[in-house]
Design a protein around this motif. Structure first.
Motif, PDB file in Angstrom:
ATOM      1  N   PHE A  26      55.534 134.564  25.058  1.00  0.00           N
ATOM      2  CA  PHE A  26      54.433 134.534  26.026  1.00  0.00           C
ATOM      3  C   PHE A  26      53.136 135.083  25.431  1.00  0.00           C
ATOM      4  CE2 PHE A  26      58.150 134.942  29.024  1.00  0.00           C
ATOM      5  CZ  PHE A  26      58.054 133.646  29.525  1.00  0.00           C
ATOM      6  N   LEU A  27      52.861 134.712  24.195  1.00  0.00           N
ATOM      7  CA  LEU A  27      51.683 135.248  23.503  1.00  0.00           C
ATOM      8  C   LEU A  27      50.380 134.862  24.204  1.00  0.00           C
ATOM      9  CD1 LEU A  27      51.245 137.038  21.071  1.00  0.00           C
ATOM     10  CD2 LEU A  27      50.978 134.996  19.656  1.00  0.00           C
ATOM     11  N   ARG A  28      50.327 133.684  24.788  1.00  0.00           N
ATOM     12  CA  ARG A  28      49.111 133.264  25.497  1.00  0.00           C
ATOM     13  C   ARG A  28      48.836 134.177  26.691  1.00  0.00           C
ATOM     14  NH1 ARG A  28      47.940 130.451  29.882  1.00  0.00           N
ATOM     15  NH2 ARG A  28      50.107 129.843  30.248  1.00  0.00           N
ATOM     16  N   GLU A  29      49.891 134.509  27.444  1.00  0.00           N
ATOM     17  CA  GLU A  29      49.732 135.417  28.576  1.00  0.00           C
ATOM     18  C   GLU A  29      49.339 136.818  28.107  1.00  0.00           C
ATOM     19  OE1 GLU A  29      52.455 132.131  29.968  1.00  0.00           O
ATOM     20  OE2 GLU A  29      52.108 133.271  28.140  1.00  0.00           O
ATOM     21  N   THR A  30      49.893 137.232  26.982  1.00  0.00           N
ATOM     22  CA  THR A  30      49.548 138.536  26.419  1.00  0.00           C
ATOM     23  C   THR A  30      48.077 138.574  26.023  1.00  0.00           C
ATOM     24  OG1 THR A  30      51.807 138.841  25.608  1.00  0.00           O
ATOM     25  CG2 THR A  30      50.099 140.201  24.602  1.00  0.00           C
ATOM     26  N   GLU A  31      47.577 137.497  25.478  1.00  0.00           N
ATOM     27  CA  GLU A  31      46.158 137.412  25.129  1.00  0.00           C
ATOM     28  C   GLU A  31      45.282 137.549  26.364  1.00  0.00           C
ATOM     29  OE1 GLU A  31      46.066 133.684  23.142  1.00  0.00           O
ATOM     30  OE2 GLU A  31      46.615 134.523  21.178  1.00  0.00           O
ATOM     31  N   GLU A  32      45.722 136.975  27.493  1.00  0.00           N
ATOM     32  CA  GLU A  32      44.985 137.113  28.748  1.00  0.00           C
ATOM     33  C   GLU A  32      44.922 138.572  29.183  1.00  0.00           C
ATOM     34  OE1 GLU A  32      46.201 134.600  32.005  1.00  0.00           O
ATOM     35  OE2 GLU A  32      46.723 132.965  30.655  1.00  0.00           O
ATOM     36  N   LEU A  33      46.061 139.250  29.105  1.00  0.00           N
ATOM     37  CA  LEU A  33      46.102 140.655  29.505  1.00  0.00           C
ATOM     38  C   LEU A  33      45.264 141.519  28.566  1.00  0.00           C
ATOM     39  CD1 LEU A  33      49.876 141.000  30.465  1.00  0.00           C
ATOM     40  CD2 LEU A  33      47.924 141.055  32.022  1.00  0.00           C
ATOM     41  N   LEU A  34      45.284 141.213  27.285  1.00  0.00           N
ATOM     42  CA  LEU A  34      44.487 141.972  26.326  1.00  0.00           C
ATOM     43  C   LEU A  34      42.996 141.793  26.613  1.00  0.00           C
ATOM     44  CD1 LEU A  34      44.206 143.720  23.821  1.00  0.00           C
ATOM     45  CD2 LEU A  34      44.426 141.641  22.417  1.00  0.00           C
ATOM     46  N   ALA A  35      42.574 140.580  26.907  1.00  0.00           N
ATOM     47  CA  ALA A  35      41.165 140.330  27.231  1.00  0.00           C
ATOM     48  C   ALA A  35      40.751 141.120  28.464  1.00  0.00           C
ATOM     49  CB  ALA A  35      40.945 138.832  27.460  1.00  0.00           C
ATOM     50  N   TRP A  36      41.646 141.200  29.448  1.00  0.00           N
ATOM     51  CA  TRP A  36      41.350 141.967  30.659  1.00  0.00           C
ATOM     52  C   TRP A  36      41.260 143.457  30.349  1.00  0.00           C
ATOM     53  CZ3 TRP A  36      44.966 145.398  32.959  1.00  0.00           C
ATOM     54  CH2 TRP A  36      44.474 146.008  34.112  1.00  0.00           C
ATOM     55  N   LEU A  37      42.193 143.978  29.538  1.00  0.00           N
ATOM     56  CA  LEU A  37      42.185 145.396  29.186  1.00  0.00           C
ATOM     57  C   LEU A  37      40.898 145.773  28.450  1.00  0.00           C
ATOM     58  CD1 LEU A  37      45.890 145.881  28.013  1.00  0.00           C
ATOM     59  CD2 LEU A  37      44.810 146.989  29.974  1.00  0.00           C
ATOM     60  N   ARG A  38      40.403 144.879  27.624  1.00  0.00           N
ATOM     61  CA  ARG A  38      39.194 145.161  26.849  1.00  0.00           C
ATOM     62  C   ARG A  38      37.951 145.257  27.729  1.00  0.00           C
ATOM     63  NH1 ARG A  38      40.617 141.347  21.584  1.00  0.00           N
ATOM     64  NH2 ARG A  38      41.571 143.032  20.342  1.00  0.00           N
ATOM     65  N   GLN A  39      38.012 144.732  28.937  1.00  0.00           N
ATOM     66  CA  GLN A  39      36.882 144.807  29.846  1.00  0.00           C
ATOM     67  C   GLN A  39      36.824 146.138  30.601  1.00  0.00           C
ATOM     68  OE1 GLN A  39      37.230 141.402  32.411  1.00  0.00           O
ATOM     69  NE2 GLN A  39      36.931 139.921  30.772  1.00  0.00           N
ATOM     70  N   LEU A  40      37.897 146.908  30.545  1.00  0.00           N
ATOM     71  CA  LEU A  40      37.951 148.161  31.286  1.00  0.00           C
ATOM     72  C   LEU A  40      37.121 149.239  30.602  1.00  0.00           C
ATOM     73  CD1 LEU A  40      41.790 148.405  32.115  1.00  0.00           C
ATOM     74  CD2 LEU A  40      39.969 147.421  33.527  1.00  0.00           C
ATOM     75  N   THR A  41      36.537 150.095  31.392  1.00  0.00           N
ATOM     76  CA  THR A  41      35.919 151.292  30.836  1.00  0.00           C
ATOM     77  C   THR A  41      37.030 152.272  30.464  1.00  0.00           C
ATOM     78  OG1 THR A  41      35.780 152.432  32.969  1.00  0.00           O
ATOM     79  CG2 THR A  41      33.931 150.972  32.365  1.00  0.00           C
ATOM     80  N   PHE A  42      36.659 153.293  29.705  1.00  0.00           N
ATOM     81  CA  PHE A  42      37.666 154.285  29.324  1.00  0.00           C
ATOM     82  C   PHE A  42      38.264 154.946  30.566  1.00  0.00           C
ATOM     83  CE2 PHE A  42      38.831 158.714  28.405  1.00  0.00           C
ATOM     84  CZ  PHE A  42      39.823 158.503  27.454  1.00  0.00           C
ATOM     85  N   ALA A  43      37.428 155.266  31.537  1.00  0.00           N
ATOM     86  CA  ALA A  43      37.911 155.921  32.755  1.00  0.00           C
ATOM     87  C   ALA A  43      38.877 155.010  33.517  1.00  0.00           C
ATOM     88  CB  ALA A  43      36.730 156.304  33.642  1.00  0.00           C
ATOM     89  N   GLN A  44      38.564 153.736  33.590  1.00  0.00           N
ATOM     90  CA  GLN A  44      39.448 152.792  34.277  1.00  0.00           C
ATOM     91  C   GLN A  44      40.787 152.655  33.560  1.00  0.00           C
ATOM     92  OE1 GLN A  44      36.743 149.443  34.182  1.00  0.00           O
ATOM     93  NE2 GLN A  44      36.258 149.632  36.373  1.00  0.00           N
ATOM     94  N   ALA A  45      40.725 152.597  32.236  1.00  0.00           N
ATOM     95  CA  ALA A  45      41.956 152.470  31.453  1.00  0.00           C
ATOM     96  C   ALA A  45      42.827 153.715  31.597  1.00  0.00           C
ATOM     97  CB  ALA A  45      41.612 152.228  29.981  1.00  0.00           C
ATOM     98  N   LYS A  46      42.200 154.867  31.557  1.00  0.00           N
ATOM     99  CA  LYS A  46      42.949 156.119  31.701  1.00  0.00           C
ATOM    100  C   LYS A  46      43.644 156.182  33.057  1.00  0.00           C
ATOM    101  CE  LYS A  46      42.382 161.151  31.225  1.00  0.00           C
ATOM    102  NZ  LYS A  46      42.841 161.550  32.564  1.00  0.00           N
ATOM    103  N   GLU A  47      42.950 155.729  34.096  1.00  0.00           N
ATOM    104  CA  GLU A  47      43.549 155.712  35.434  1.00  0.00           C
ATOM    105  C   GLU A  47      44.710 154.713  35.490  1.00  0.00           C
ATOM    106  OE1 GLU A  47      42.269 154.967  40.119  1.00  0.00           O
ATOM    107  OE2 GLU A  47      40.794 154.712  38.510  1.00  0.00           O
ATOM    108  N   LEU A  48      44.526 153.566  34.876  1.00  0.00           N
ATOM    109  CA  LEU A  48      45.571 152.544  34.846  1.00  0.00           C
ATOM    110  C   LEU A  48      46.819 153.082  34.152  1.00  0.00           C
ATOM    111  CD1 LEU A  48      46.372 149.443  35.165  1.00  0.00           C
ATOM    112  CD2 LEU A  48      45.577 149.223  32.796  1.00  0.00           C
TER     113      LEU A  48
END
Length: 251
Positions: A26-48
């Motif tokens: 499912f590498l294509r789906e993983t790429e989608e999730l990675l693109a979404w994670l890269r849009q997060l701020t540090f604070a948002q990622a830490k909360e996630l």
């Protein structure tokens, strides 16, 4: 027969011990999730990630620098949890590595389903994480994990066999979509206390890893073959077990 297990939070990079044999399906789906994670701020990622500052900094850097096609580690040695330590796949013989590549599947919030020798990058994304843009990860993956787990499984006598060694957080990704012909066998490692079987997290994780090792070393293909497991002081308890749940008690 397929065996499902959970990933571990802690991961490492090891490009020397074992070679990657395959690419995540499912590498294509993983790429989608990675693109979404890269849009997060540090604070948002830490909360996630629901973690401390140091772990958040490490994983935020990983997200920004991650290359899903380079510097990869076989999944089965990339995870550093207790279960994987007791499985000890790095010292498997050739027959055992072939067995787990065919039978073992690692469920992942980021990669979906992994074969043991799929090449992966370290990440942090638990299945129950609330991913706003990507939606709930259970909805994001839908029935894809179940379909991949049973892919290529012929209808054995009595049905397809799925051996569940995963935590509830991950096993429900498969359980929700089971077909009537599936034999879904959950393995419980516990102790008998006041007439009830109680699991202790650390001991259960140790036993799950040992169970995978046992199945690989004995080339187990049937439910009866699982009953012989007797490591770490556990023994199969016939009277407490049923067709869909095998109980192993610590003596």
């Amino acid at each position: 027969m397929k065996i499902i297990i959970s990933p571990a939070k802690k991961m490492n990079v090891d490009t020397d011990t074992l070679e990657c044999r395959s690419v995540p399906v499912f590498l294509r789906e993983t790429e989608e999730l990675l693109a979404w994670l890269r849009q997060l701020t540090f604070a948002q990622a830490k909360e996630l990630w629901n973690c401390n500052e140091k772990i958040a900094e490490q994983n935020y850097k990983r997200v920004q620098e991650m290359d899903l096609g380079r510097n990869l580690t076989p999944a089965v040695i990339a995870y550093e949890g207790i279960q994987y330590q007791y499985m000890a796949p790095a010292v498997f013989g050739g027959a055992q590595t072939d067995y787990i590549q065919e039978h073992l599947r690692i469920l992942s919030g980021f990669y979906g389903v992994l074969r043991p020798f799929d090449g992966v990058s370290p990440y942090r994304l638990e299945m129950q994480a609330k991913a706003s843009d990507a939606g709930d990860l259970y909805r994001f993956w839908g029935d894809k994990l179940y379909r991949e787990v049973i892919r290529g499984e012929e209808q054995a006598q009595g049905g397809r066999l799925i051996v569940n060694l995963a935590s509830k957080e991950y096993s429900k990704c498969v359980e929700k979509y089971l077909a009537p012909e599936d034999i879904y066998l959950t393995i419980v490692f516990g102790e008998l206390t006041d007439g009830r079987v109680r699991q202790k997290g650390t001991y259960a994780k140790m036993a799950r890893g040992e169970m995978v090792r046992y199945l690989a070393e004995h080339n187990v293909e049937t439910p009866d073959g699982i009953k012989g497991f007797d490591r770490l002081g556990y023994q199969f308890e016939e009277k407490l077990s049923g067709d869909r749940e095998y109980i192993f008690l610590k003596k």
